[in-house]
Structure formats: structure tokens, C-alpha cells
Design an enzyme around this catalytic site. Sequence first.
Site, short mmCIF file in Angstrom:
data_model
loop_
_atom_site.label_atom_id
_atom_site.label_comp_id
_atom_site.label_asym_id
_atom_site.label_seq_id
_atom_site.Cartn_x
_atom_site.Cartn_y
_atom_site.Cartn_z
N GLY A 116 0.96 -1.39 -0.17
CA GLY A 116 -0.18 0.06 -0.16
C GLY A 116 0.64 1.45 -0.03
O GLY A 116 -0.43 2.54 -0.18
N CYS A 154 -27.53 -9.77 -15.83
CA CYS A 154 -27.34 -9.07 -17.28
C CYS A 154 -27.74 -9.48 -18.45
O CYS A 154 -28.77 -11.13 -17.83
CB CYS A 154 -26.12 -9.96 -17.34
SG CYS A 154 -25.26 -9.66 -19.56
N CYS A 185 -25.83 -12.45 -20.74
CA CYS A 185 -25.84 -14.07 -19.91
C CYS A 185 -26.77 -14.32 -18.55
O CYS A 185 -26.27 -15.09 -18.42
CB CYS A 185 -24.53 -14.42 -19.70
SG CYS A 185 -23.88 -13.06 -18.56
N CYS A 239 -23.20 -6.95 -18.45
CA CYS A 239 -21.47 -7.28 -17.94
C CYS A 239 -20.84 -6.04 -18.02
O CYS A 239 -20.49 -6.23 -19.86
CB CYS A 239 -20.80 -8.54 -18.52
SG CYS A 239 -21.99 -9.35 -17.09
N CYS A 280 -18.90 -12.45 -19.55
CA CYS A 280 -20.05 -12.63 -20.65
C CYS A 280 -19.98 -13.39 -21.57
O CYS A 280 -20.78 -14.63 -21.48
CB CYS A 280 -20.92 -11.49 -20.81
SG CYS A 280 -22.22 -11.09 -21.57
#
Lengths: 289, 261, 226
Positions: free
Chosen positions: A31, A240, A243, A265, A271
Site C-alpha cells: 500500500g 445481465c 448472459c 456485464c 459475459c
Amino acid sequence: MTDQAYNFTYLDEQTKRMIRRAILKGIAIPGYQVPFASREMPMPYGWGTGGVQVSAACLVPEDVFKVIDQGADDTTNAVSIRKFFARTAGVATTEHTGEATIIQTRHRIPEEPLTEDQILVYQVPIPEPLRFLEPRETETRKMHALEEYGLMHVKLYEDIARHGHIATAYAYPVKVEGRYVMDPSPIPKFDNPKLDGSPAIQLFGAGREQRIYAIPPYTKVVSLDFEDHPFEASKADHPCDLCGAENSYLDEVIIDDAGSRMFVCSDTDFCNSRQALGHRGRLSPEDAA
Amino acid sequence: MNDDAQTPLLRVRNVTKTYGGRIGCADVSFDLWPGEVLGVVGESGSGKSTLLGVLAGQLVPDRGEVIFDTRADGPRDTITMSEPERRMLARTDWAFVHQNPRDGLRMNISAGGNVGERLMAVGARHYGNIRSAAADWLGRVEIDELRIDDRPQAFSGGMQQRLQIARNLVTGPRLVFMDEPTGGLDVSVQARLLDLLRGLVRDMGLSAIVVTHDLAVVRLLADRLMVMKSGRVVEAGLTDQVLDDPQHAYTQLLVSSVLQV
Amino acid sequence: MIEIENLSKSFMLHNQGGAVLEVLQGASLTVAPGECVALTGNSGAGKSTLMRMIYGNYLAQAGHIRVGGVDVASAEPREILTLRREVLGYVSQFLRVVPRVPTREVVAEPLLALGREKGEALARAEALLTRLNIPESLWSLSPTTFSGGEQQRVNIARGFVRDWPALLLDEPTASLDPTNREVVLSLIEEAKARGAAIIGIFHDTEARARVADREIDVSVFAPAAA
């Protein structure tokens, strides 16, 4: 076939060693923003020059490279970076998350869970999460050094005061391994939980700002919040339309002049793979079956 | 109450700060006791702001000691303590009220966020509690609670100054540094602010060091007074005694130069 | 309660050619609890100067001023502050307050400074304001806008709001009408009765005769002409 006019992955070996040192330092201090001597790249700032340099330093000839932009493999930015490394490094490329060893991304984490054999490289526009609250770099570096992170919560406080909830929807700040507060780049907060404990190495490169930072595998990444306003990884409340996936991050698309919309998606590979397996959504083409 | 048994909240010894060859302040020593308000007066360039900067940990002196009676470990020299410790003191036990509220406020953050920042800085993580503490403090400095989500830009100068005070006092500090707290305010607004400060000092048992060039302000606010000239303390004592029976030539000049109303 | 011993005072005027004004020399006096001593002497004899020195407002050049065991002439500022908060009251001729503070809070302040509960302090302040005939309609206003006589009475209320063991009164009955003068004199008598040691300056000779047990002519403390 590698273009012989360029060194492997475009950057010279000294530069790559310098970047690798920065990456190693970043992995050693999860980080923490490591300064590095960002090079001019043959593309404008804002097009992923930080991510490209990190990818260039990581790539080896055996790698399989994938690039996504907002989850899609076929946008201009993704296509041009993929071609860049195909030409300068001669590495294999793919659009399939599972096949890739290095994935460079802008604004998304793939839906398909990553593995220990993968590196995810993020393009970062502004690495400093405290920037909008404290413009002085000298001061923000000191705040990181001394773990003075109250200001980060001031931002979330302002969100709740103004909107009634934490309205920050992307680039949602996280605390890494209980120490550094980090900007996860402009990924949607829906993706934040995927940062936590990921088996893959996650590397972040900011070219213009000349910073590299990292999350090593299996690192604790916590999204900041309040006790009475806990973090929520939200997404559009739809499946979605192509899909039928219930749990993927969706793009909203206007499909006609009457304002009709569809949700698809944002991760195109995810997808497409689902559709290939026969999953269907509300607006799937009839003939696709 | 036996005052002699107490420890001074702040013990300052031989503080000297130079800028190159020029003296900022030289050989300043004094004790500040709990609940006391010390005024520091002098003309521009007399070193009073330099002294305040050193005491508040913002400037590093060439030599001297600034010993603060910390809650946890008793008297500690704030000049030699580590920077994280000093910064922690600065946002918990100390407060700094700037002359210009813009230096002490975040102008792009709401009033509530400004007041809440110090709470969040010391680990408050409950939005509802932070907000009600902020609302309570706005009330105590006479700012309408309904303005909790307004940004300080929308406030008058007097309101901004009061907001700065709320933002500083929310963590219950024990020592407040004030740099010309009423400077730049209308006279009527000054009076209101002085009254507010006096009430807060008394109710919270605060100690304060007030730097100003306004003798009327110190007469009303300060228990004790130090007069500075060319970086040195030329006279110190009870505020009314120094103003009514000044001993040093410079203090006599300063006092006699004030226009009477 | 108040013991003054061999006290001297001079003023050095640095900005007027270093002129030195000798005001007092070898001043000594004692005031017992329950006793009221009046300072007399012509204007400029040093009555107010002596009183201000006892309060710590003026510095002494030499000598001692012992009030309740504290030597004001050599005490640290914070000892004097404690003395003023806990032992020694002062009714001056001038009212110095933060504008805007309501009269009842101005009067209650000595009690609040002692940490008394606010309601109790305000009640005591209101009782005294009533006794001194300050109309209730004025209590919530700042005394800075009041007439001279009203300000004087607010000052007196502030001086008597708590039972100081020692009390300094500078012209407490000046500019008062007979009714209020009577109230002030009885306040002084009550203070004496509960054992306060009082030093006062009274131009009002009748008032002086009524409350003072002794008179001390300050001009005897004037330095011998050089």
C-alpha cells in the site's frame, strides 16, 4: 515476431531494473506509494503509461498478456496496449482471463477469480487518496508516514452529510494490511472485496505521478467506513441482459431513441464465456442459441 | 485546592529562535499553570508569533525547553519528543486558533466535517456520534445547527472564527494557542468572540496563550501578561498590574499610546 | 487579616525624562477581621494608590502587604490570582466588562470563577441586583449601556456577591441616591458583622463615620520632601 528496432517490451533493461526495484519495494511495504522515474512512453499520459511501464518490467517471453479497459478487451485503449506488447515483446495475448499470466486493467477487476499464477496491473491516474482533501504532497506523505488518516473519514463524512449515504462509488479508499490507506484506482467499489486476500499479485502504476504501489498475494484489504454506515459493494440491481449473470458488475447501455436501456456485464470475457456455456439473458439474440 | 501541589501545564525555559543572524525570540522563560490565560503583547516583529510557533511545535528553536505536562507521561519536552508524538499532542491536547480562519479551517469541507475532523483523527468511527458532537459544538459557539452542512465560505468572518474555535475545542484540549484571535473582526463581533472564549476557558478549565497587539483584548481575556520587544520579554506580571503600573519604558510607551475611548 | 508594613511606592516615568514620583514611604497599617478602616487624605495623597497596591494592581517598591497570609508585595502572579478569586474582593470606581455580557452574569462571575453551580450563582446575583434596585428588565442587558449610577451599583453587586474575607471599597457610595446609599452601607455593615476586613475610601463623611471603625490619614505616609 518481435520488432527488432526495440528492446524487449520497449523499455531498456536499466529502466526495467529500476521499475522492478520499485515494484519489489512496493510489495515489501503493501500500500505504500514508491516513487519511480517514470519514462516517456509512446502514448499520452492518461492512457495507461504507468500500467504499461509496470507490465513492461514484469513481462517475460513466456507470458500470456491480456488488457482490459472498463472490463472490455475490445476498446481502443485495450487493443492498442495489447498490440504494443505483441509488437515490442512478441508475447502471446489473450482475451480470456483464465489463460492470462499478466492482466493490465483500467477501472475493473475481472469477474473470474484470479490465481497465484497471475499478476494484475492497474493503471492509476491519481495515486494519492488524500489529494483532494490535502493538496500538499509534503503533508500527505507525512500523514501516511504517521498514519494520520482521520482526513480520509472526513471525505466519507461529507458524503453521508450530503447524500445520506457514502456516495463514493469508485476509487473507494482502502486500508492495506492494517497500515497504509490506498487508492485502489478508479475501480467500482463493487470490486473492492476482490482486492482482499487475492491470490494474485496486484501492482499499481501511475505514470504521470511517478508512483508504484502493490498488494502482495493474500493481503488484508479493508474498505474504510463508519460503524453506522458500513461499506457496501453495490451494483446495478439487475441481471445481465445478455448472459443472465446475477452477480457481475453491469454497464448500462441506451439502446434506442426512446431511452430503452439494457444492462450488460462490463467484463466482456466473463459475459462471452457464460453465453458460450449457454447462459441467456432478457435481450439475448434468439439466433445465438 | 492547593495550587502549590500542581505542576505547571507548560514550563518554558530559555527559548531562543534566530533566523540567520536575526533574533526571532531570545531567552524566553515562563510557567503556565492549569486554567491560566497568558497574554503576549508587542508590536509587529517583536517575536510574539515566533514564540507561539515554537511553543506550538511548528518551529524548531535554536535552544531551550518547552515542557508540557502530558496526560500519559507527565512533563515532557515537546521539542525533543518525536514528531508523531508532537503531532498527536497538536490534535488532541493542544489547539491552535489562527488569526485568519482560512488557515485553520478546511474551506471546502462542511462545518460539521470541520468540527468532526479532530474526532475522526483520534479514531471516532460512528457517523451519528460524530455528527451530534459537531452539532453540539456548533451550538456552543453560537452557530445555528441548521448550518452544519454549509461550507465555511458561506459564513461571515465572525462565524468562521467561531467555527475554528469549535473545530479546535471538540477534542477537549488543555492548552489553546491563539494568534490574534480577534484580529480582522468588527468591534462588535470581537466582543462576542471574547465573551465566548472567556466562557469556554472558564467552563473547560482551559489554559491559553493569546498573542495579540490589542491591549483591550488581553485586559479582558488574560490573567497574566508578557510584553515583548525585539524578541525579548521586557516585562511580565498580572495583566492589570502590567497595564496599570508598567515598569519598563517600552511598556509605558505601549500603554500610553493606546487611544482612550 | 490585612497587614501592611513599611510599604513604599514610586513611579518612574521613563518617557517623561525619567521623572520619579515618590508617592508612599514607610506605610504601615493593620486591619482585623470585622474591622473597617477608612483611608483619608487630600486628593493625590495616595489613597487609591495604596488600595491598588493591596489588590496587586500596582507594584510595591519595598515593604510587605500581607492579606490572609499571602504577601502581595512579593507573591507570584498566580498566587495573587488565587487570592483575588478566594479571599480579596475589590469594588473599584470603574466597571470593566466584556460588552454584551448580561448584567446578571457580570455580577455572578466571581461565584462562577470559584466553580459555584451556575443556577445558584445567578440566583445570588439576582437577589443582590434586586436589593440594589436595578430593575429586572435590565438584568439581561450589558451594563456597558447603563447610567453612571447604575454601573456603580452593578459594580457593588459584583463586589458583594460573595462573602470575601477581605474587601477593598473605592468610593462605594459615590453617585448614589439616598435609598441605594443606605443599601450599600448596610451591605458593608453586614460584611463587617460576618467578619470581613474592609479598607475603604469614602468622600462621603457621614457614610465614613457610620461604617468606619478607624481612619488613617494617608498623607502621613507621604515621603519627606527631598
